[in-house]
Design an enzyme around this catalytic site. Structure first.
Site, mmCIF file in Angstrom:
data_model
loop_
_atom_site.group_PDB
_atom_site.id
_atom_site.type_symbol
_atom_site.label_atom_id
_atom_site.label_comp_id
_atom_site.label_asym_id
_atom_site.label_seq_id
_atom_site.Cartn_x
_atom_site.Cartn_y
_atom_site.Cartn_z
ATOM 1 N N LYS A 118 0.551 -1.221 0.228
ATOM 2 C CA LYS A 118 0.036 -0.089 0.010
ATOM 3 C C LYS A 118 1.106 1.267 0.005
ATOM 4 C CE LYS A 118 -3.968 -2.031 0.611
ATOM 5 N NZ LYS A 118 -5.699 -1.722 0.752
ATOM 6 N N LYS A 200 -3.378 -10.455 -6.767
ATOM 7 C CA LYS A 200 -4.499 -10.628 -6.210
ATOM 8 C C LYS A 200 -5.913 -9.697 -6.814
ATOM 9 C CE LYS A 200 -5.931 -8.507 -2.382
ATOM 10 N NZ LYS A 200 -6.450 -8.003 -1.356
ATOM 11 N N LYS A 203 -10.141 -4.382 -5.240
ATOM 12 C CA LYS A 203 -10.984 -3.304 -5.787
ATOM 13 C C LYS A 203 -10.464 -2.032 -6.251
ATOM 14 C CE LYS A 203 -11.336 -2.320 -0.742
ATOM 15 N NZ LYS A 203 -12.400 -2.902 0.178
HETATM 16 P P1 ATP Z 1 -7.726 -3.884 -1.412
HETATM 17 O O1 ATP Z 1 -7.641 -4.868 -2.451
HETATM 18 O O2 ATP Z 1 -8.121 -2.538 -1.847
HETATM 19 O O3 ATP Z 1 -6.629 -3.982 -0.641
HETATM 20 P P2 ATP Z 1 -9.248 -5.549 -0.207
HETATM 21 O O4 ATP Z 1 -10.428 -5.820 -1.091
HETATM 22 O O5 ATP Z 1 -7.928 -6.605 0.020
HETATM 23 O O6 ATP Z 1 -8.709 -4.136 -0.577
HETATM 24 P P3 ATP Z 1 -11.094 -5.790 2.157
HETATM 25 O O7 ATP Z 1 -12.116 -5.479 1.057
HETATM 26 O O8 ATP Z 1 -10.802 -5.123 3.290
HETATM 27 O O9 ATP Z 1 -9.736 -5.397 1.279
HETATM 28 O O10 ATP Z 1 -10.734 -7.454 2.162
HETATM 29 C C1 ATP Z 1 -11.885 -7.960 2.945
HETATM 30 C C2 ATP Z 1 -11.766 -9.438 3.265
HETATM 31 O O11 ATP Z 1 -11.900 -10.003 1.967
HETATM 32 C C3 ATP Z 1 -10.469 -9.624 3.870
HETATM 33 O O12 ATP Z 1 -10.515 -10.681 4.801
HETATM 34 C C4 ATP Z 1 -9.515 -10.279 2.763
HETATM 35 O O13 ATP Z 1 -8.562 -11.239 3.238
HETATM 36 C C5 ATP Z 1 -10.509 -10.737 1.831
HETATM 37 N N1 ATP Z 1 -10.360 -10.616 0.451
HETATM 38 C C6 ATP Z 1 -9.958 -9.325 -0.050
HETATM 39 N N2 ATP Z 1 -9.573 -9.861 -1.522
HETATM 40 C C7 ATP Z 1 -9.526 -10.987 -1.761
HETATM 41 C C8 ATP Z 1 -9.077 -11.966 -2.753
HETATM 42 N N3 ATP Z 1 -8.985 -11.455 -3.982
HETATM 43 N N4 ATP Z 1 -9.189 -13.261 -2.462
HETATM 44 C C9 ATP Z 1 -9.570 -13.671 -1.343
HETATM 45 N N5 ATP Z 1 -9.920 -13.062 -0.326
HETATM 46 C C10 ATP Z 1 -9.909 -11.518 -0.529
#
Ligand code: ATP
Ligand code: LTN
Length: 334
Positions: A118, A200, A203
């Site tokens: 980040k 990964k 968003k």
């Molecule tokens: P950013 O991608 O902007 O860093 P994020 O989507 O990782 O944000 P959150 O929305 O806060 O962050 O994640 C929420 C939950 O979803 C967390 O438990 C995270 O581990 C899970 N998560 C997020 N993206 C994924 C993914 N691509 N695959 C599996 N689990 C995910």
């Protein structure tokens, strides 16, 4: 016969309202939240204080926080069974966060991979909040004496740090915190970007990312365009066929089929058949969630009652831990 009252174990988890919920957050986290809600006493949070570790638009943050609650409910979380609330409504999170920061090493925080990623993404605004983010997350979890933290793979390191902080504090002041464990799904723990399967699904990458609220035609378009390879076989091979392996994982997580079943189903069929089939499976998974969420969003009074009741309940539980912590570290009782 003697009847034993067995206390349910507790769960805490949260998602930042920093964007729309994604297929990744659904498969990595929310799906398990729904599955665990009967067996555990669960607190599911909208972590708005975490969201401001990077710059947010105030109006959008406010709207997304409420929309996220509607989406939690639409995914199948029952407000009667779970404590659902907005993090900033429970000031004890910030209070415990401060204390725990005094029991966390600078070196430990420097090793967090999410911080490294980040701070590269937001190189012009690397705040101390972004750096100490995992301490606030530890406070979220420890405040409620949570046993289990259902998250995606990327959060494993943060939960490990939370365990270290809890054990350290317990070591100095005697048992104070339950030491939690992460709960990471077998299938869907790390959903990858459709545009770049080495990364990964996130968003912040709208093209490679499927959002829970996407319309069916957008979901289909994203899957048809998904990056694959120049072979033909629908086979799971994470190293050499990252795109297809990711699509297979999504397909299995969406349908409940095993990898072997999915591979057999598409044997001898090209990607032109496989990719739209994955899209269809996701469309069908998301359709009721989107429709239900749109319906709930119209009832603002209901949503307000859910997050207000949730915060009151959470505050009651949080106060118990916080007063214990304040007493142990030597603060004068209020
Ligand atoms: P950013 O991608 O902007 O860093 P994020 O989507 O990782 O944000 P959150 O929305 O806060 O962050 O994640 C929420 C939950 O979803 C967390 O438990 C995270 O581990 C899970 N998560 C997020 N993206 C994924 C993914 N691509 N695959 C599996 N689990 C995910
Ligand atoms: N750090 C998590 C969100 C989060 C969380 C939590 C998850 C904040 N506090 C407590 C589980 C438990 C993320 O970025 N996905």
């Amino acid at each position: 016969m003697e009847e034993k009252i067995i206390k349910k174990k507790r769960i805490f988890s949260g998602i930042q309202p920093s964007g729309e919920l994604t297929l990744g957050s659904y498969m990595g986290a929310i799906k398990n939240w729904v599955a665990l809600q009967d067996e555990y006493e669960c607190l599911y949070c909208i972590v708005d204080m975490h969201a401001i570790t990077v710059r947010q638009d105030p109006a959008l943050l406010r709207r997304r926080s409420v929309a996220q609650l509607a989406q939690y409910i639409a995914c199948g979380l029952d407000p009667q069974k779970n404590i659902m609330f907005i993090q900033s409504h429970v000031p004890q999170h910030a209070e415990l966060g401060w204390v725990l920061g005094c029991y966390t090493q600078f070196g430990e925080l420097s090793r967090m991979t999410q911080f490294k990623a980040k701070s590269q993404q937001h190189a012009d605004n690397i705040t101390s909040g972004l750096f100490t983010y995992p301490v606030l997350m530890a406070a979220d979890i420890l405040l409620y004496q949570a046993d289990l933290v259902p998250v995606g793979e990327d959060q494993r390191q943060h939960v490990e740090l939370c365990r270290d902080i809890a054990q350290r504090f317990n070591g100095v002041y005697s048992d104070t915190f339950t030491v939690p464990e992460s709960f990471i799904p077998k299938m869907g723990a790390r959903v990858m970007s459709l545009g770049n399967p080495e990364n990964k699904m996130s968003k912040s990458d709208p093209d490679g990312c499927v959002f829970l609220m996407d319309k069916p035609e957008d979901i289909m378009r994203k899957f048809k365009r998904a990056v694959t390879d120049c072979e033909m076989a629908v086979k799971y091979d994470k190293v050499n066929k990252a795109g297809i392996s990711n699509l297979l994982t999504i397909y299995c997580a969406a349908t409940g089929k095993t990898l072997e079943e999915a591979e057999a189903e598409f044997e001898g069929q090209g990607y032109g058949v496989f990719k739209p089939a994955v899209g269809e499976a996701v469309v069908e998974l998301m359709r009721p969630i989107r429709e239900e969420s749109e319906r709930i969003m119209k009832d603002k009074a209901y949503l307000e009652s859910v997050y207000k009741e949730g915060a009151a309940h959470a505050q009651y539980l949080a106060n118990k831990t916080l007063s214990k912590v304040y007493r142990k570290i030597g603060f004068v009782a209020r």
